[in-house]
Design a protein around this motif. Structure first.
Motif, PDB file in Angstrom:
ATOM      1  N   SER A 183      56.532  51.196  81.388  1.00  0.00           N
ATOM      2  CA  SER A 183      55.304  51.557  80.676  1.00  0.00           C
ATOM      3  C   SER A 183      55.377  51.032  79.250  1.00  0.00           C
ATOM      4  CB  SER A 183      55.131  53.082  80.648  1.00  0.00           C
ATOM      5  OG  SER A 183      55.011  53.580  81.961  1.00  0.00           O
ATOM      6  N   GLY A 184      54.294  50.457  78.783  1.00  0.00           N
ATOM      7  CA  GLY A 184      54.256  49.956  77.417  1.00  0.00           C
ATOM      8  C   GLY A 184      54.209  51.101  76.416  1.00  0.00           C
ATOM      9  N   HIS A 185      54.881  50.942  75.296  1.00  0.00           N
ATOM     10  CA  HIS A 185      54.848  51.926  74.214  1.00  0.00           C
ATOM     11  C   HIS A 185      53.883  51.405  73.165  1.00  0.00           C
ATOM     12  CE1 HIS A 185      56.005  55.033  71.464  1.00  0.00           C
ATOM     13  NE2 HIS A 185      56.527  54.186  70.595  1.00  0.00           N
ATOM     14  N   TYR A 186      52.634  51.835  73.248  1.00  0.00           N
ATOM     15  CA  TYR A 186      51.580  51.298  72.386  1.00  0.00           C
ATOM     16  C   TYR A 186      51.783  51.748  70.941  1.00  0.00           C
ATOM     17  CZ  TYR A 186      46.940  50.271  70.523  1.00  0.00           C
ATOM     18  OH  TYR A 186      45.904  49.784  69.769  1.00  0.00           O
ATOM     19  N   ASN A 189      67.941  51.166  65.977  1.00  0.00           N
ATOM     20  CA  ASN A 189      68.786  51.648  67.068  1.00  0.00           C
ATOM     21  C   ASN A 189      68.497  53.112  67.377  1.00  0.00           C
ATOM     22  OD1 ASN A 189      69.941  49.146  67.130  1.00  0.00           O
ATOM     23  ND2 ASN A 189      71.881  49.746  66.195  1.00  0.00           N
ATOM     24  N   ARG A 190      68.315  53.898  66.306  1.00  0.00           N
ATOM     25  CA  ARG A 190      68.033  55.326  66.469  1.00  0.00           C
ATOM     26  C   ARG A 190      66.717  55.541  67.210  1.00  0.00           C
ATOM     27  NH1 ARG A 190      69.421  60.606  66.921  1.00  0.00           N
ATOM     28  NH2 ARG A 190      67.906  61.983  65.922  1.00  0.00           N
ATOM     29  N   ARG A 191      65.677  54.798  66.822  1.00  0.00           N
ATOM     30  CA  ARG A 191      64.373  54.971  67.460  1.00  0.00           C
ATOM     31  C   ARG A 191      64.392  54.491  68.901  1.00  0.00           C
ATOM     32  NH1 ARG A 191      61.749  52.684  61.956  1.00  0.00           N
ATOM     33  NH2 ARG A 191      61.822  54.647  60.792  1.00  0.00           N
ATOM     34  N   ALA A 192      65.156  53.429  69.178  1.00  0.00           N
ATOM     35  CA  ALA A 192      65.263  52.946  70.554  1.00  0.00           C
ATOM     36  C   ALA A 192      65.925  53.999  71.439  1.00  0.00           C
ATOM     37  CB  ALA A 192      66.063  51.648  70.595  1.00  0.00           C
ATOM     38  N   ALA A 193      66.947  54.680  70.886  1.00  0.00           N
ATOM     39  CA  ALA A 193      67.634  55.717  71.657  1.00  0.00           C
ATOM     40  C   ALA A 193      66.718  56.900  71.913  1.00  0.00           C
ATOM     41  CB  ALA A 193      68.883  56.175  70.903  1.00  0.00           C
ATOM     42  N   ILE A 194      65.923  57.281  70.882  1.00  0.00           N
ATOM     43  CA  ILE A 194      64.999  58.400  71.040  1.00  0.00           C
ATOM     44  C   ILE A 194      63.907  58.051  72.046  1.00  0.00           C
ATOM     45  CG2 ILE A 194      63.233  59.773  69.848  1.00  0.00           C
ATOM     46  CD1 ILE A 194      64.984  59.602  67.341  1.00  0.00           C
ATOM     47  N   GLY A 195      63.495  56.764  72.064  1.00  0.00           N
ATOM     48  CA  GLY A 195      62.433  56.346  72.971  1.00  0.00           C
ATOM     49  C   GLY A 195      62.833  56.375  74.429  1.00  0.00           C
ATOM     50  N   SER A 196      64.132  56.408  74.720  1.00  0.00           N
ATOM     51  CA  SER A 196      64.592  56.472  76.098  1.00  0.00           C
ATOM     52  C   SER A 196      64.340  57.871  76.629  1.00  0.00           C
ATOM     53  CB  SER A 196      66.087  56.147  76.170  1.00  0.00           C
ATOM     54  OG  SER A 196      66.315  54.851  75.693  1.00  0.00           O
ATOM     55  N   SER A 197      63.940  57.979  77.856  1.00  0.00           N
ATOM     56  CA  SER A 197      63.669  59.286  78.436  1.00  0.00           C
ATOM     57  C   SER A 197      63.961  59.275  79.917  1.00  0.00           C
ATOM     58  CB  SER A 197      62.203  59.678  78.207  1.00  0.00           C
ATOM     59  OG  SER A 197      61.359  58.832  78.961  1.00  0.00           O
ATOM     60  N   ALA A 198      63.881  60.441  80.513  1.00  0.00           N
ATOM     61  CA  ALA A 198      64.134  60.554  81.952  1.00  0.00           C
ATOM     62  C   ALA A 198      63.128  59.741  82.746  1.00  0.00           C
ATOM     63  CB  ALA A 198      64.083  62.017  82.370  1.00  0.00           C
ATOM     64  N   ALA A 199      61.968  59.481  82.129  1.00  0.00           N
ATOM     65  CA  ALA A 199      60.958  58.694  82.835  1.00  0.00           C
ATOM     66  C   ALA A 199      61.411  57.276  83.081  1.00  0.00           C
ATOM     67  CB  ALA A 199      59.656  58.675  82.023  1.00  0.00           C
ATOM     68  N   ASP A 200      62.432  56.837  82.330  1.00  0.00           N
ATOM     69  CA  ASP A 200      62.933  55.467  82.492  1.00  0.00           C
ATOM     70  C   ASP A 200      64.019  55.386  83.561  1.00  0.00           C
ATOM     71  OD1 ASP A 200      61.320  54.593  80.384  1.00  0.00           O
ATOM     72  OD2 ASP A 200      62.833  55.193  78.914  1.00  0.00           O
ATOM     73  N   ALA A 201      64.319  56.493  84.231  1.00  0.00           N
ATOM     74  CA  ALA A 201      65.458  56.512  85.151  1.00  0.00           C
ATOM     75  C   ALA A 201      65.328  55.471  86.243  1.00  0.00           C
ATOM     76  CB  ALA A 201      65.601  57.905  85.763  1.00  0.00           C
ATOM     77  N   ASP A 202      64.095  55.232  86.709  1.00  0.00           N
ATOM     78  CA  ASP A 202      63.919  54.271  87.789  1.00  0.00           C
ATOM     79  C   ASP A 202      64.176  52.849  87.338  1.00  0.00           C
ATOM     80  OD1 ASP A 202      63.419  54.002  90.523  1.00  0.00           O
ATOM     81  OD2 ASP A 202      61.377  53.298  90.154  1.00  0.00           O
ATOM     82  N   MET A 203      64.179  52.616  85.999  1.00  0.00           N
ATOM     83  CA  MET A 203      64.450  51.284  85.485  1.00  0.00           C
ATOM     84  C   MET A 203      65.944  50.982  85.440  1.00  0.00           C
ATOM     85  SD  MET A 203      61.868  49.411  84.904  1.00  0.00           S
ATOM     86  CE  MET A 203      62.574  48.226  83.767  1.00  0.00           C
ATOM     87  N   ALA A 204      66.779  51.988  85.672  1.00  0.00           N
ATOM     88  CA  ALA A 204      68.216  51.738  85.758  1.00  0.00           C
ATOM     89  C   ALA A 204      68.471  51.053  87.090  1.00  0.00           C
ATOM     90  CB  ALA A 204      68.992  53.047  85.667  1.00  0.00           C
ATOM     91  N   VAL A 205      68.816  49.773  87.047  1.00  0.00           N
ATOM     92  CA  VAL A 205      68.901  48.962  88.259  1.00  0.00           C
ATOM     93  C   VAL A 205      70.205  49.241  88.994  1.00  0.00           C
ATOM     94  CG1 VAL A 205      68.905  46.620  89.172  1.00  0.00           C
ATOM     95  CG2 VAL A 205      67.458  47.193  87.221  1.00  0.00           C
ATOM     96  N   ARG A 206      70.098  49.749  90.174  1.00  0.00           N
ATOM     97  CA  ARG A 206      71.272  49.998  91.009  1.00  0.00           C
ATOM     98  C   ARG A 206      71.754  48.675  91.580  1.00  0.00           C
ATOM     99  NH1 ARG A 206      67.573  54.014  91.983  1.00  0.00           N
ATOM    100  NH2 ARG A 206      66.587  52.759  93.598  1.00  0.00           N
ATOM    101  N   THR A 207      73.028  48.401  91.470  1.00  0.00           N
ATOM    102  CA  THR A 207      73.572  47.152  91.989  1.00  0.00           C
ATOM    103  C   THR A 207      75.012  47.335  92.438  1.00  0.00           C
ATOM    104  OG1 THR A 207      74.048  44.813  91.491  1.00  0.00           O
ATOM    105  CG2 THR A 207      74.240  46.388  89.668  1.00  0.00           C
ATOM    106  N   ARG A 208      75.378  46.636  93.491  1.00  0.00           N
ATOM    107  CA  ARG A 208      76.751  46.624  93.989  1.00  0.00           C
ATOM    108  C   ARG A 208      77.400  45.261  93.769  1.00  0.00           C
ATOM    109  NH1 ARG A 208      73.837  49.537  97.843  1.00  0.00           N
ATOM    110  NH2 ARG A 208      74.582  51.680  98.180  1.00  0.00           N
ATOM    111  N   ILE A 209      76.783  44.433  92.917  1.00  0.00           N
ATOM    112  CA  ILE A 209      77.236  43.043  92.799  1.00  0.00           C
ATOM    113  C   ILE A 209      78.296  42.878  91.720  1.00  0.00           C
ATOM    114  CG2 ILE A 209      76.496  40.662  92.342  1.00  0.00           C
ATOM    115  CD1 ILE A 209      73.733  41.498  93.468  1.00  0.00           C
ATOM    116  N   THR A 210      77.977  43.190  90.477  1.00  0.00           N
ATOM    117  CA  THR A 210      78.896  42.916  89.368  1.00  0.00           C
ATOM    118  C   THR A 210      79.107  44.146  88.502  1.00  0.00           C
ATOM    119  OG1 THR A 210      78.219  40.590  89.301  1.00  0.00           O
ATOM    120  CG2 THR A 210      79.318  41.450  87.352  1.00  0.00           C
TER     121      THR A 210
END
Length: 418
Positions: free
Chosen positions: A404-407, A65-86
């Motif tokens: 992007s893949g994390h090799y 869990n710790r490493r997954a949180a550290i792996g998140s970055s501002a570069a992933d911002a576009d992967m936050a899916v904007r939705t008005r549905i649910t």
């Protein structure tokens, strides 16, 4: 302490629920949610009421869990899916800001679906499919082997309907809405009926019931099925919905996007989960005792079907709403009693609440349906939500859902293989 990497722990040491929660930096309810999802194993305290957890296993999960949180970055911002549905918030969920359970209690599945797509409520709307579309889909489905599952049939029906539609590549909103209003009834009509009638008409719930049960439905049973469809229309970014949005991001047409969702839905942890709960309830009814059935699930290392949900700390609101209608459904009391017995027995092991798969299993058992009927209900219902998400994604930048893949493999240069 939460920000520190968990260190080594003495081998064989067991932690209490409180200790495990502190090490993971979560609430006790979340620890049991990890158990229900198979991410942690637990054992009952001898002579006690609590559970214990392997310290090494908990520490390993904390590090992941710790490493997954550290792996998140501002570069992933576009992967936050904007939705008005649910929106899912505080053990409730909302469609376009409206309480989804209240919506399902007052409106039909077709009314909810059309409103979700357009923002306009059209009372009494029903979806009908052209005879040509239905004929093509039925021929394709009828050619499948007898043992084919419901999602197999639906996937084939979607492909057949797409091939029959020369305008499928038109991604304008009106064209996609036209596709949606035709595709959903085509899927239902393509399924082999379990009860023959001279005329196949009525609401979508009535037409679907004929494909699921040989029994003549009463008004309450149809209302329960229609409510189940309405409750299951959407549930934020479930795995199948994310697949749909990825396909739509690549500008796949609506049929292809729905087909992507169906491919993911077939997994036992998603749309097929209600079938496992159905079989469990039938077993409880046959044996007359939930204890050995629940014990066998736990002994095999499986989660108890129909219990627990990672997004709700309490009872799944969809289950609560559907149970309320099922209590009025004739012949549902034995299945309801079996479900209550399973919940009471499982509560001795972990404080997990009923989810919609258990309520759906009560509906399918009480309605004399096959174990796979819940999977069919789930898939038909969710098609409306998938279309809504595809429409949203068509309005976004193309191919934005491309992470992007994390090799983590061997660093180059490496010698050529021999």
């Amino acid at each position: 302490m939460r920000d520190q990497e968990p260190g080594p722990v003495p081998p064989g040491r067991r932690l209490s629920t409180k200790e495990a929660a502190e090490l993971l930096g979560v609430k006790a309810e979340t620890v049991y949610a990890y158990v229900s999802r198979g991410q942690l194993s637990s054992h009952r305290t001898p002579g006690g009421r609590g559970s214990t957890f392997d310290a090494e296993e908990v520490a390993a999960l904390a590090r992941r869990n710790r490493r997954a949180a550290i792996g998140s970055s501002a570069a992933d911002a576009d992967m936050a899916v904007r939705t008005r549905i649910t929106l899912i918030d505080d053990d409730r969920y909302y469609f376009r800001g409206v309480d989804a359970t209240e919506l399902a209690a007052r409106h039909s599945y077709e009314e909810i679906a059309d409103w979700l797509w357009t923002g306009r409520l059209r009372p009494g709307i029903t979806f009908a499919a052209p005879l040509a579309s239905v004929a093509v889909a039925r021929r394709a489905v009828d050619s499948l082997p007898q043992h084919s599952g419901p999602t197999d049939r639906l996937r084939v029906a979607v492909v057949a309907a797409a091939c029959a539609d020369p305008l499928r590549f038109d991604l304008s909103q009106e064209a996609v809405l036209g596709t949606a209003r035709v595709l959903i009834p085509t899927l239902v009509a393509a399924l082999p009926p379990r009860r023959r009638t001279e005329r196949d008409e009525g609401s979508l719930a009535q037409r679907l019931w004929r494909r699921l049960s040989p029994r003549e439905p009463d008004e309450t049973s149809l209302r329960a099925l229609d409510m189940a469809l309405g409750l299951l229309v959407d549930h934020d970014l479930a795995a199948s919905t994310l697949a749909v949005r990825v396909a739509a991001s690549a500008r796949a047409h609506a049929y292809a996007a729905v087909s992507a969702g169906l491919g993911v839905l077939e997994g036992p942890l998603h749309g097929a989960a209600s079938g496992l709960a159905h079989r469990m309830l039938v077993e409880v009814l046959d044996q007359g005792d939930p204890a050995p059935v629940v014990a066998e699930e736990l002994r095999a290392g499986r989660r108890i079907p129909g219990l627990g949900h990672q997004l709700y700390s309490g009872e799944d609101p969809r289950a609560r709403a559907l149970f309320a209608v099922l209590e009025e459904m004739p012949d549902a009391e034995p299945a309801l009693a079996a479900a209550r017995d399973v919940m009471a027995t499982a509560a001795r092991h972990a404080p997990l609440h009923a989810n919609v798969d258990l309520a759906l299993a009560v509906l399918t058992v009480a309605g004399g349906m096959f174990p796979t009927a819940g999977e069919t209900i789930f898939a038909v219902a969710r098609t409306a939500g998938w279309i809504a998400h595809a429409l949203e994604e068509y309005g976004e930048r193309p191919l934005r859902l491309r992470p992007s893949g994390h090799y983590v493999g061997s660093r180059p240069p490496q010698p050529l293989p021999e």
